[in-house]
Design an enzyme around this catalytic site. Structure first.
Site, PDB file in Angstrom:
ATOM      1  N   ASP A  81      -4.865   9.138  10.705  1.00  0.00           N
ATOM      2  CA  ASP A  81      -6.012   8.496  11.652  1.00  0.00           C
ATOM      3  C   ASP A  81      -5.677   7.310  12.396  1.00  0.00           C
ATOM      4  O   ASP A  81      -4.861   6.716  12.271  1.00  0.00           O
ATOM      5  CB  ASP A  81      -7.224   8.258  10.705  1.00  0.00           C
ATOM      6  CG  ASP A  81      -7.102   7.250   9.739  1.00  0.00           C
ATOM      7  OD1 ASP A  81      -6.022   7.218   9.199  1.00  0.00           O
ATOM      8  OD2 ASP A  81      -7.739   6.355   9.778  1.00  0.00           O
ATOM      9  N   GLU A 138      -7.759   6.586   6.872  1.00  0.00           N
ATOM     10  CA  GLU A 138      -7.256   5.599   5.794  1.00  0.00           C
ATOM     11  C   GLU A 138      -7.793   4.032   6.598  1.00  0.00           C
ATOM     12  O   GLU A 138      -8.130   3.363   5.834  1.00  0.00           O
ATOM     13  CB  GLU A 138      -5.660   5.369   6.253  1.00  0.00           C
ATOM     14  CG  GLU A 138      -4.836   4.426   5.145  1.00  0.00           C
ATOM     15  CD  GLU A 138      -5.098   2.854   5.441  1.00  0.00           C
ATOM     16  OE1 GLU A 138      -5.371   2.209   4.464  1.00  0.00           O
ATOM     17  OE2 GLU A 138      -5.179   2.588   6.692  1.00  0.00           O
ATOM     18  N   ARG A 178       7.765  -4.584  -3.192  1.00  0.00           N
ATOM     19  CA  ARG A 178       7.671  -5.516  -4.386  1.00  0.00           C
ATOM     20  C   ARG A 178       6.885  -4.658  -5.593  1.00  0.00           C
ATOM     21  O   ARG A 178       6.020  -3.799  -5.313  1.00  0.00           O
ATOM     22  CB  ARG A 178       7.003  -6.651  -4.100  1.00  0.00           C
ATOM     23  CG  ARG A 178       5.498  -6.626  -3.801  1.00  0.00           C
ATOM     24  CD  ARG A 178       4.672  -7.998  -3.697  1.00  0.00           C
ATOM     25  NE  ARG A 178       4.689  -8.837  -4.719  1.00  0.00           N
ATOM     26  CZ  ARG A 178       5.458  -9.863  -4.888  1.00  0.00           C
ATOM     27  NH1 ARG A 178       6.294 -10.172  -4.015  1.00  0.00           N
ATOM     28  NH2 ARG A 178       5.541 -10.614  -6.064  1.00  0.00           N
TER      29      ARG A 178
HETATM   30 ZN   LIG Z   1      -3.972  -0.048  10.192  1.00  0.00          ZN
HETATM   31 ZN   LIG Z   2      -2.047   1.862   8.781  1.00  0.00          ZN
END
Ligand SMILES: [Zn+2]
Ligand SMILES: [Zn+2]
Length: 392
Positions: A81, A138, A178
């Site tokens: 997206d 997202e 990490r």
């Molecule tokens: Zn972003």
């Molecule tokens: Zn992103």
């Protein structure tokens, strides 16, 4: 293996895909064209399964290795997206969709995973199955959660899962990761402070909610400074302070405060959730006002890399980029990432890959650097071949 030779050969094709996706950005769950593009390509490559409509518009491709002795299944995830930003790159492949832009490089993420899928489907140099996950929404829409809720992990038998994001300022071809908390949780709240309005010249006849809300704004800062263990990062920010009045001589009846809480541990997040409400109620009571938390929206949880899978990602990254170009102790980020939901369901890790000196993420002048495609895609191929070795 630095960059996979097939990816060098196909770089101009992959660059064309990335620019096509860039020119046609779609937001949240509107990623219909993008999902169609992805599904067509996966079918073209000869994936063993291509499933659309997972988590509304998510796409999943399955590639079996040349043997399936072990029954092992590894998931790789990209996001599709874009953002509500007016593009200002001046690029020939700039957005054709006004007000919408691939300013976070998800066009690059989609392309890198497609490029890896193309080569994996050709070579199948592994044992078991690779599952390619293309998620919508997202950027604040919880598309990763929607896919998980739709049974992503169970339906495809995914045993471990990996995600990747590009990072401007890191050189192209480098990686950073990490173990443990990497990206923060992000929650949002709205508090309504109600007093008693009246004439600004007669404050003693009112309960001034602006004064109460000001005390509250300061008191909320003690969550980070006095309540949560200083070793546990947490940010509480008041981002909006609104009253119903614009006048100079009116004390308004109420004030609305909005804010966000970011944390790098479930513990700090939990304490902040409880304390925001408690401090609001009791601060208001001190002044004879009332405060109600009208909304406390739990957003993305903390993105926590599992230690063992972080090692696996590191080993693959080092095989591509060499030790020098891989930071195994990258600083944590207080941004939030939807991949957190997938990491809550299966062991896995999230890694950053360099995108050079383009503008920063979410900036109107940002453009994914196509030179990064073969590096990110090589990482995916290497990870699959290492995690699903032949003859295991
Ligand atoms: Zn972003
Ligand atoms: Zn992103």
């Amino acid at each position: 293996m630095p960059v996979h030779p097939r990816l060098s050969e196909l770089h101009s094709t992959h660059t064309a895909w990335r620019r096509d996706l860039h020119a046609h950005p779609e937001m949240l769950y509107d990623t219909v064209r993008t999902a169609g593009f992805v599904a067509d390509k996966l079918r073209e490559f000869g994936c063993d399964e291509v499933v659309t409509g997972v988590g509304r518009v998510g796409v999943v491709g399955v590639i079996h290795g040349q043997s399936r002795v072990s029954d092992r299944v590894v998931g790789l995830r990209a996001d599709m997206d874009a953002l509500p930003i007016n593009e200002d790159t001046g690029a020939a492949h700039a957005s054709l969709n006004p007000g919408v832009m691939h300013a976070c490089g998800h066009d690059g993420h989609t392309t890198m995973l497609l490029a890896a899928a193309q080569v994996l489907a050709e070579t199948r140099n592994f044992d078991g199955s690779a599952v390619l996950i293309f998620q919508p929404a997202e950027e604040g829409g919880g598309g990763g959660k929607a896919m998980c809720d739709d049974g992503l992990m169970e339906r495809f038998g995914i045993q471990e899962v990996y995600g990747m994001h590009n990072m401007p300022t890191l050189p192209v071809g480098s990686f950073a990761i990490r173990p443990g908390p990497f990206f923060a949780s992000a929650d949002e709240w709205i508090i309504e402070v109600t007093g008693r309005g009246g004439h600004a010249a007669m404050p003693h006849l009112t309960i001034d909610p602006t004064v109460v809300a000001s005390h509250l704004t300061l008191a909320l800062q003690t969550i980070a400074s006095r309540t949560v263990d200083p070793m546990l990062p947490v940010v509480v920010s008041v981002t909006s302070f609104r009253t119903a009045s614009d006048a100079f001589n009116v004390i308004p009846p109420s004030v609305e405060l909005r804010g966000t809480v970011r944390a790098l541990s479930a513990e700090a997040r939990e304490i902040a959730l409880r304390r925001v409400t408690e401090i609001a109620t009791h601060t208001a009571a001190t002044f004879g006002a009332t405060a109600t938390c009208r909304e406390y929206k739990l957003g993305y949880p903390v993105t926590t890399n599992h230690p063992l899978e972080t090692q696996h990602a590191l080993t693959a990254a080092r095989a591509i980029a060499g030790n020098e170009q891989v930071n195994a102790n990258a600083p944590a980020v207080l941004g939030a990432e939807d991949f957190a939901f997938m990491l809550n369901e299966r062991p896995g890790a999230y890694i950053l890959t360099g995108n050079g000196d383009t503008a920063n993420l979410h900036h109107p002048a940002y453009d994914f650097d196509d030179a990064a495609i073969p590096h990110g895609a090589s990482f995916w191929i290497e990870l699959i071949e290492q995690r699903l070795p032949l003859g295991s």
